[in-house]
Design a protein around this motif. Structure first.
Motif, PDB file in Angstrom:
ATOM      1  N   UNK A  92       0.785  -1.144  -0.214  1.00 13.17           N
ATOM      2  CA  UNK A  92       0.034  -0.024   0.009  1.00 13.17           C
ATOM      3  C   UNK A  92       0.823   1.313   0.021  1.00 13.17           C
ATOM      4  N   UNK A  93       2.176   1.398   0.120  1.00 13.40           N
ATOM      5  CA  UNK A  93       3.156   2.266   0.040  1.00 13.40           C
ATOM      6  C   UNK A  93       3.969   2.190  -1.285  1.00 13.40           C
ATOM      7  N   UNK A  94       3.691   1.092  -2.080  1.00 13.84           N
ATOM      8  CA  UNK A  94       4.664   0.928  -3.241  1.00 13.84           C
ATOM      9  C   UNK A  94       3.587   0.883  -4.542  1.00 13.84           C
ATOM     10  N   UNK A  95       2.208   0.706  -4.425  1.00 19.91           N
ATOM     11  CA  UNK A  95       1.517   0.822  -5.567  1.00 19.91           C
ATOM     12  C   UNK A  95       0.321   1.943  -5.603  1.00 19.91           C
ATOM     13  N   UNK A  96       0.273   2.741  -6.614  1.00 26.17           N
ATOM     14  CA  UNK A  96      -0.433   4.095  -6.477  1.00 26.17           C
ATOM     15  C   UNK A  96      -1.864   3.588  -6.499  1.00 26.17           C
ATOM     16  N   UNK A  97      -2.194   2.349  -7.199  1.00 26.91           N
ATOM     17  CA  UNK A  97      -3.381   1.729  -7.279  1.00 26.91           C
ATOM     18  C   UNK A  97      -4.130   1.429  -5.781  1.00 26.91           C
ATOM     19  N   UNK A  98      -3.240   0.985  -5.068  1.00 26.58           N
ATOM     20  CA  UNK A  98      -3.727   0.680  -3.678  1.00 26.58           C
ATOM     21  C   UNK A  98      -3.703   1.820  -2.669  1.00 26.58           C
ATOM     22  N   UNK A  99      -2.730   2.427  -2.999  1.00 25.24           N
ATOM     23  CA  UNK A  99      -2.259   3.865  -2.041  1.00 25.24           C
ATOM     24  C   UNK A  99      -3.197   4.946  -2.166  1.00 25.24           C
ATOM     25  N   UNK A 100      -4.454   4.662  -1.687  1.00 27.93           N
ATOM     26  CA  UNK A 100      -5.588   5.692  -2.199  1.00 27.93           C
ATOM     27  C   UNK A 100      -6.050   6.597  -0.956  1.00 27.93           C
ATOM     28  N   UNK A 101      -5.412   6.327   0.213  1.00 26.52           N
ATOM     29  CA  UNK A 101      -5.715   7.059   1.383  1.00 26.52           C
ATOM     30  C   UNK A 101      -5.414   8.602   1.143  1.00 26.52           C
ATOM     31  N   UNK A 102      -6.189   9.313   1.915  1.00 27.97           N
ATOM     32  CA  UNK A 102      -5.770  10.821   1.731  1.00 27.97           C
ATOM     33  C   UNK A 102      -4.484  11.320   2.014  1.00 27.97           C
ATOM     34  N   UNK A 103      -3.684  12.126   1.413  1.00 27.93           N
ATOM     35  CA  UNK A 103      -2.161  12.403   1.624  1.00 27.93           C
ATOM     36  C   UNK A 103      -2.074  13.799   1.752  1.00 27.93           C
ATOM     37  N   UNK A 104      -2.102  14.449   3.057  1.00 29.80           N
ATOM     38  CA  UNK A 104      -2.042  15.694   3.281  1.00 29.80           C
ATOM     39  C   UNK A 104      -1.098  15.813   4.595  1.00 29.80           C
ATOM     40  N   UNK A 105      -0.554  17.008   4.848  1.00 33.42           N
ATOM     41  CA  UNK A 105       0.267  17.090   6.160  1.00 33.42           C
ATOM     42  C   UNK A 105      -0.582  16.736   7.324  1.00 33.42           C
ATOM     43  N   UNK A 106      -1.901  16.906   7.190  1.00 28.11           N
ATOM     44  CA  UNK A 106      -2.722  16.276   8.378  1.00 28.11           C
ATOM     45  C   UNK A 106      -2.804  14.769   8.462  1.00 28.11           C
TER      46      UNK A 106
END
Length: 289
Positions: free
Chosen positions: A103-117
């Motif tokens: 989930x930190x290697x595949x953009x298709x799985x890494x779908x969680x919000x990605x913000x400083x928060x």
């Protein structure tokens, strides 16, 4: 007149002298004793048989029904016919738990919000026994805006998608952490291997605008999954970081460890959520609530 050993004996037909036959008397007495013993033993045997008969009759009548008839004991086949009251459930086939690294290697799985928060949610960076308050966060789609020197071209050429930064400070030292997002682990690794860790410091919240500008600071780069991460650490008063001092080096190491843990936790959280959904789907498919 003479007397025998046993004395005079006057009986019919004249007088005679004789001695009792003690041997014969003893044999007769012994024979009578044997006869009595046989009678007693025979009577005891008959009594025992009578008791056995009573017990047998009692056993036969005690197992009977209300009508007095004996009831036969259940057979093995009768016992096997008793229904099993235990509830039965269909088997639930659950797939293996997801790998957090996926989930930190595949953009298709890494779908969680990605913000400083979401990437820097805690108000303080805690690493071991060290705690550093957070002073500032920032994010940009233009990764080159948060870089300087050779890192600008490295981020651009490898397709950096986003650059997130956070600064932590305590005891006269500070560190800015930068996390760059790429489309693949290969891109992130390439940036790491180029060793161009010229991250732009992020001032604010007590960290002066000249932090790590025109002074010697400690810089490092690394990568995990599709993320490359950088640190730049130094003194707030503009003092140069040397190879012998410890405070700036310590906060730099802690900053790198914290960045790695935050990226790793992102993978764990998404994998745990996926595993929970897999279990729900498996139960639904098996007909369970």
């Amino acid at each position: 007149m003479s007397f025998g050993q046993g004395g005079p004996f006057d009986g019919p037909g004249g007088s005679s002298s004789s001695t009792p036959d003690w041997g014969a008397l003893a044999e007769e007495s012994e024979a009578q004793t044997r006869r009595k013993r046989r009678l007693w033993i025979g009577g005891g045997a008959l009594a025992a048989l009578a008791v056995a008969g009573i017990v047998t009759a009692a056993v036969m009548t005690s197992g009977g029904s209300k009508g007095g008839k004996p009831t036969a004991a259940p057979t093995a086949s009768d016992e096997a016919a008793v229904p099993d009251d235990k509830p039965s459930f269909p088997d639930v086939s659950v797939p293996p738990p997801p790998n957090p690294r996926d989930y930190i290697s595949d953009p298709k799985k890494d779908k969680a919000p990605l913000t400083p928060a979401t990437l820097f949610p805690q108000k303080s960076m805690v690493v071991g026994e060290h705690t550093y308050p957070r002073t500032k966060t920032a994010t940009t789609k233009d990764c080159t805006a948060g870089a300087q020197g050779p890192l600008v071209s490295s981020l651009s050429h490898n397709g950096c998608r986003q650059l997130l930064r956070a600064t932590y400070s305590k005891g006269g030292v500070a560190v800015t952490i930068g996390i760059a997002v790429f489309d693949s682990p290969a891109k992130a690794t390439k940036v790491m291997n180029e060793n161009k860790a010229n991250l732009m410091p992020l001032p604010g919240g007590g960290v002066p605008s000249g932090f790590c500008q025109g002074t010697k600071c400690r810089m490092a780069t690394n990568a995990t999954g599709r993320y490359a991460y950088f640190t730049i650490a130094g003194y707030l008063n503009g003092k140069d970081v040397t190879g012998t001092e410890t405070k700036a080096q310590q906060i730099a190491r802690d900053g790198g460890a914290y960045a790695f843990s935050q990226i790793t936790q992102r993978g764990k959280d998404q994998a745990a959520k996926a595993a929970e959904q897999q279990l729900k789907d498996a139960r639904k498919k098996a007909g369970q609530s």
